[in-house]
Design a protein around this motif. Structure first.
Motif, mmCIF file in Angstrom:
data_model
loop_
_atom_site.group_PDB
_atom_site.id
_atom_site.type_symbol
_atom_site.label_atom_id
_atom_site.label_comp_id
_atom_site.label_asym_id
_atom_site.label_seq_id
_atom_site.Cartn_x
_atom_site.Cartn_y
_atom_site.Cartn_z
ATOM 1 N N ARG A 1 -4.437 -21.255 36.597
ATOM 2 C CA ARG A 1 -3.208 -21.766 37.244
ATOM 3 C C ARG A 1 -3.604 -22.733 38.354
ATOM 4 O O ARG A 1 -4.599 -22.520 39.051
ATOM 5 C CB ARG A 1 -2.373 -20.612 37.829
ATOM 6 C CG ARG A 1 -1.631 -19.822 36.756
ATOM 7 C CD ARG A 1 -0.886 -18.633 37.346
ATOM 8 N NE ARG A 1 0.070 -19.022 38.390
ATOM 9 C CZ ARG A 1 1.281 -19.523 38.148
ATOM 10 N NH1 ARG A 1 1.677 -19.725 36.887
ATOM 11 N NH2 ARG A 1 2.089 -19.819 39.128
ATOM 12 N N THR A 2 -2.830 -23.789 38.486
ATOM 13 C CA THR A 2 -3.129 -24.825 39.466
ATOM 14 C C THR A 2 -1.993 -24.925 40.477
ATOM 15 O O THR A 2 -0.954 -24.269 40.347
ATOM 16 C CB THR A 2 -3.289 -26.187 38.764
ATOM 17 O OG1 THR A 2 -2.003 -26.575 38.231
ATOM 18 C CG2 THR A 2 -4.312 -26.114 37.636
ATOM 19 N N TYR A 3 -2.195 -25.782 41.462
ATOM 20 C CA TYR A 3 -1.106 -26.026 42.411
ATOM 21 C C TYR A 3 0.089 -26.652 41.711
ATOM 22 O O TYR A 3 1.243 -26.383 42.052
ATOM 23 C CB TYR A 3 -1.600 -26.900 43.566
ATOM 24 C CG TYR A 3 -2.581 -26.173 44.459
ATOM 25 C CD1 TYR A 3 -2.139 -25.196 45.337
ATOM 26 C CD2 TYR A 3 -3.945 -26.423 44.379
ATOM 27 C CE1 TYR A 3 -3.025 -24.495 46.139
ATOM 28 C CE2 TYR A 3 -4.845 -25.731 45.170
ATOM 29 C CZ TYR A 3 -4.380 -24.763 46.047
ATOM 30 O OH TYR A 3 -5.260 -24.069 46.822
ATOM 31 N N LEU A 4 -0.192 -27.471 40.690
ATOM 32 C CA LEU A 4 0.911 -28.028 39.904
ATOM 33 C C LEU A 4 1.662 -26.919 39.172
ATOM 34 O O LEU A 4 2.888 -27.010 38.991
ATOM 35 C CB LEU A 4 0.384 -29.060 38.906
ATOM 36 C CG LEU A 4 1.448 -29.726 38.030
ATOM 37 C CD1 LEU A 4 2.483 -30.448 38.880
ATOM 38 C CD2 LEU A 4 0.809 -30.694 37.034
ATOM 39 N N SER A 5 0.951 -25.856 38.775
ATOM 40 C CA SER A 5 1.623 -24.714 38.140
ATOM 41 C C SER A 5 2.681 -24.131 39.068
ATOM 42 O O SER A 5 3.779 -23.749 38.628
ATOM 43 C CB SER A 5 0.601 -23.628 37.783
ATOM 44 O OG SER A 5 -0.385 -24.095 36.907
ATOM 45 N N LEU A 6 2.363 -24.047 40.359
ATOM 46 C CA LEU A 6 3.329 -23.522 41.339
ATOM 47 C C LEU A 6 4.530 -24.454 41.462
ATOM 48 O O LEU A 6 5.671 -23.997 41.621
ATOM 49 C CB LEU A 6 2.652 -23.360 42.704
ATOM 50 C CG LEU A 6 1.442 -22.426 42.755
ATOM 51 C CD1 LEU A 6 0.857 -22.394 44.167
ATOM 52 C CD2 LEU A 6 1.830 -21.018 42.308
ATOM 53 N N LEU A 7 4.274 -25.740 41.369
ATOM 54 C CA LEU A 7 5.364 -26.712 41.446
ATOM 55 C C LEU A 7 6.271 -26.599 40.221
ATOM 56 O O LEU A 7 7.501 -26.694 40.323
ATOM 57 C CB LEU A 7 4.779 -28.123 41.560
ATOM 58 C CG LEU A 7 5.648 -29.220 42.188
ATOM 59 C CD1 LEU A 7 6.191 -28.795 43.540
ATOM 60 C CD2 LEU A 7 4.846 -30.503 42.305
ATOM 61 N N LEU A 8 5.654 -26.387 39.038
ATOM 62 C CA LEU A 8 6.445 -26.206 37.823
ATOM 63 C C LEU A 8 7.238 -24.903 37.862
ATOM 64 O O LEU A 8 8.345 -24.821 37.324
ATOM 65 C CB LEU A 8 5.536 -26.241 36.602
ATOM 66 C CG LEU A 8 4.912 -27.608 36.284
ATOM 67 C CD1 LEU A 8 3.870 -27.479 35.185
ATOM 68 C CD2 LEU A 8 5.977 -28.618 35.902
ATOM 69 N N SER A 9 6.699 -23.875 38.525
ATOM 70 C CA SER A 9 7.446 -22.625 38.696
ATOM 71 C C SER A 9 8.694 -22.859 39.539
ATOM 72 O O SER A 9 9.768 -22.304 39.259
ATOM 73 C CB SER A 9 6.562 -21.561 39.352
ATOM 74 O OG SER A 9 5.490 -21.197 38.515
ATOM 75 N N LEU A 10 8.546 -23.688 40.568
ATOM 76 C CA LEU A 10 9.706 -24.045 41.379
ATOM 77 C C LEU A 10 10.744 -24.770 40.533
ATOM 78 O O LEU A 10 11.947 -24.515 40.646
ATOM 79 C CB LEU A 10 9.273 -24.921 42.564
ATOM 80 C CG LEU A 10 10.398 -25.559 43.390
ATOM 81 C CD1 LEU A 10 11.321 -24.492 43.973
ATOM 82 C CD2 LEU A 10 9.815 -26.431 44.499
ATOM 83 N N PHE A 11 10.288 -25.647 39.650
ATOM 84 C CA PHE A 11 11.210 -26.383 38.778
ATOM 85 C C PHE A 11 12.046 -25.423 37.940
ATOM 86 O O PHE A 11 13.259 -25.619 37.761
ATOM 87 C CB PHE A 11 10.430 -27.331 37.867
ATOM 88 C CG PHE A 11 11.296 -28.049 36.871
ATOM 89 C CD1 PHE A 11 11.988 -29.198 37.227
ATOM 90 C CD2 PHE A 11 11.429 -27.565 35.566
ATOM 91 C CE1 PHE A 11 12.800 -29.843 36.308
ATOM 92 C CE2 PHE A 11 12.242 -28.208 34.654
ATOM 93 C CZ PHE A 11 12.929 -29.363 35.018
ATOM 94 N N GLU A 12 11.412 -24.390 37.420
ATOM 95 C CA GLU A 12 12.124 -23.452 36.559
ATOM 96 C C GLU A 12 13.110 -22.587 37.339
ATOM 97 O O GLU A 12 14.127 -22.154 36.801
ATOM 98 C CB GLU A 12 11.122 -22.547 35.834
ATOM 99 C CG GLU A 12 10.205 -23.275 34.864
ATOM 100 C CD GLU A 12 10.958 -23.940 33.715
ATOM 101 O OE1 GLU A 12 12.061 -23.459 33.365
ATOM 102 O OE2 GLU A 12 10.446 -24.930 33.161
#
Length: 692
Positions: A518-529
């Motif tokens: 998991r990356t920092y972008l993964s956290l950003l995509l979690s926010l998107f969802e």
């Protein structure tokens, strides 16, 4: 660099801040006498005294008759019976009683009015006594209406407006009568206001023997009577009282002081008073707010008034040009030493509102173009603000971030703040702390300004800005914090392979940990969802589009880092193109929609990217927009609101590149039926181009 927007206030003590000496050499601080002399006079309604002669005995007899009428008024009815007006008023029903009292009262007062005129014209020694008798009677509510209708009120207003040398006792009782007659009696207040007699009464503030009565009189006239509010403001009541308070002319009577502060706030709420007030009024308000003995209630009153002036550009510029910003900062700092009853919800809210208003005023002042000229980055004020970034009080932190953020509106200043002063390090420490939403929002706003300067992005990333903002993507209680934190992530990766690599780096270096994939972008995509905020969704989409725009073109040169980053982008981030779909389906920013089509076209340049694009096109709304964008009917739309033709063509071109790249690179990744749809769209658009 594009000019940044002034930072707004969100929802602050450090070391003490000494009060500086303001530059008042050219500040307009007129005396009360000068202000009053600038107001036009109201003509006296009375003839000059001493125009007739009357024997002393006759004067005394006239006075006694007047006194008898007032103290025990007796009327004779048609049947010859006599009635005491007080008893009459008490015995009759309310409606009938008020009617009889009004008519008979006015009739009875004809003789009183005539007697007053004669005592006045002969300059009688009994005038003061007569005024006292009538003023005493005016304390009774039943006399107020008749005094107005019978001309008694107008007579004493004429006394107050006389330019002759009048005995202080006469003036005192005249003021008493006016004040009592106007208590809860709008008809009498109207008489005062229609003749602009508030100006006359205000003039008597200069008389030490009368000020303790004149101020309550104005208060009685104004309370719950809006027509008087504009008039006292136009007559510069706020400035006059503030100047008298500053000069200790009001005294220390608590009731009188309360009336004074209330009137200042009331007058400051009126546009007429704000527009015409001398520039120095803001200094008076600040100095009184800095008084060592100021209490919460009066501090709040002064702040409410000060805020009304500092909302206006004229006073903002005055504050900057006369070096009053330091004083205003001291006003904010002073609030933390004022005693607040923490058990009182009202007191706590009052202080919170006062601090917020001072902070809002400081934000407006620092947004002035004059601010950077008078307070450069090297100024003591800027150094003080820098120390407040990590203060213990929220409002001091907010103040520092907003004001310095407004100063950071050029590449040169932003680079100096980061490269020389290292301000970003304090700001990042704030993001990593347990600060409240308002502090986080203001710190993020400051950082957004700093991140605009290109050379700062690497420095911010090296200092840990991406991990710092990533924890705020889960800050659900304040969506503005989430949005700003997402925006900074987008800003720092613009055209930076190094910072994109940081955004795509694993959350854990432990190869056996699930967080390693998991990356920092993964956290950003979690926010998107999780989020329902369209602006946040769009901002995340723009971040991914920025990655594609920077990395994808480098694939053609077989750049190893670019290939590795794209593999990470697609292999570890399921649904990575969905935020691009949010860019396309939003309707607020057409340019952002075009940016989305272009990003999808870049994604479709590789097989892995085609998988992500195909996932995005499973969103029916996105697919329908693709069809509409490529269809010939879209260009012949008969709607009244025509879209920008250049924008339409740009969208169509980007969408056509997208379908071409998909057909070339998808290699079976498109779901059943999708390839045929994409081929039909491509063929239709090709035929349209050939027919031109």
């Amino acid at each position: 660099m594009a000019s940044t927007e002034p930072i707004s206030i969100g929802n602050g003590a450090a070391d003490g801040m000494s009060q500086p000496q303001a530059s008042v050499s050219t500040l307009n601080l007129p005396s009360v006498s000068k202000v009053l002399s600038g107001l036009s006079d109201t003509p006296s309604s009375l003839e000059e005294r001493g125009t007739t002669d009357l024997e002393t005995l006759d004067q005394e007899e006239m006075f006694r008759a007047l006194k008898n009428v007032i103290e025990r008024t007796v009327e004779t009815t048609e049947a010859g019976n006599t009635f005491d007006l007080k008893e009459l008023h008490a015995s009759l029903g309310q409606a009938e009683g008020e009617a009889r009292l009004g008519s008979r009262g006015a009739k009875v007062l004809e003789s009183v009015h005539d007697s007053l005129l004669q005592l006045w014209s002969c300059n009688s020694q009994f005038m003061a006594q007569a005024a006292e008798v009538i003023a005493n009677a005016s304390r009774e509510e039943s006399w107020r209406g008749p005094f107005g209708k019978g001309g008694i009120l107008s007579f004493f207003l004429g006394v107050l407006s006389s330019k002759q040398d009048i005995d202080s006792d006469i003036l005192l009782h005249s003021l008493r009568l006016v004040g009592n007659s106007c208590a809860d009696t709008d008809e009498n207040r109207k008489i005062v206001v229609d003749g602009n007699y508030t100006r006359v009464i205000i003039r008597h503030f200069l008389n030490p023997k009368l000020i303790h009565v004149a101020i309550p009189v104005i208060y009685n006239i104004c309370m719950d009577y809006e027509p008087a509010h504009a008039q006292i403001a136009e007559n510069q009541l706020a400035y006059i009282i503030l100047r008298l308070l500053k000069d200790n002319a009001v005294g220390d009577n608590e009731a009188l002081l309360s009336f004074s502060y209330d009137l200042v706030e009331l007058a400051s709420e009126q546009a007429q008073g704000v527009e015409n007030a001398p520039d120095g009024i803001i200094l008076l308000l600040m100095e009184l707010a800095l008084d060592e003995e100021i209490e919460l209630e009066r501090y709040s009153t002064l702040i409410n008034s000060l805020f009304a002036y500092l909302e206006k550009e004229r006073f903002q510029n005055t504050c900057v040009a006369h070096n009053l910003v330091e004083t205003l900062l001291s006003v904010l700092y002073r609030s933390f030493s004022i005693e607040v009853d923490e058990s009182s919800k009202e007191d706590v809210q009052s202080m919170a509102q006062s601090r917020l208003k001072v902070n809002q005023a400081l934000g407006e002042v620092s947004a002035s173009p004059l601010f950077s000229q008078h307070y450069p980055l090297s100024s003591p004020l800027s150094q003080k603000l820098k120390s407040w970034i990590v203060a213990e009080e929220d409002q001091l932190q907010i103040c520092a971030c907003v004001m310095l953020g407004n100063l950071a509106r050029s590449d040169e200043v932003c680079q100096a703040m980061v490269q020389e002063l290292k301000i970003h390090e304090e700001l990042i420490s704030v993001l990593q702390s347990e600060a409240r939403g308002g502090v986080l929002h203001s710190a993020l706003g400051f950082l957004k300004n700093l991140a605009i300067a290109g050379d700062n992005r690497i420095t911010l990333a090296e200092a840990g800005i991406i991990p710092a903002v990533s924890r705020l993507w889960a800050f659900e209680s304040v969506p503005q914090v989430q949005f700003s934190a997402a925006t900074i992530a987008r800003q720092v990766i613009i055209s930076s392979m190094e910072n994109i690599s940081r955004l795509l780096s694993p959350l854990s270096d432990d190869l056996d940990s699930p967080a390693h994939r998991r990356t920092y972008l993964s956290l950003l995509l979690s926010l998107f969802e999780k989020t329902d905020s369209a602006p946040i969704k769009t901002e995340i989409g723009r971040t991914i589009a920025s990655i594609c725009r920077t990395v994808t073109p480098k694939i053609a040169t077989e750049d190893a880092q670019a290939i590795s980053l794209l593999n990470t982008l697609y292999d570890l981030h399921e649904g990575v193109a969905r935020p691009i779909g949010a860019m396309i389906t939003q309707t607020q920013w057409p340019v952002v929609r075009s940016e989305g089509w272009f990003a999808l076209a870049l994604m479709a340049n590789t097989k892995s990217g085609c998988v992500a694009v195909a996932d995005c096109l499973q969103n029916e709304e996105v697919l329908e927009l693709l069809k509409k964008t490529l269809s010939t009917e879209a260009s012949n739309d008969e709607s009244t609101e025509k879209p920008d033709e250049n924008q339409v063509n740009k969208d169509r071109d980007n969408a056509f590149v997208l379908v071409q790249e998909l057909l070339k690179n998808e290699s079976g990744t498109l779901p059943d039926g999708y390839r045929g749809t994409i081929e039909d769209l491509a063929n239709e658009h090709s035929r349209h181009l050939a027919s031109k």
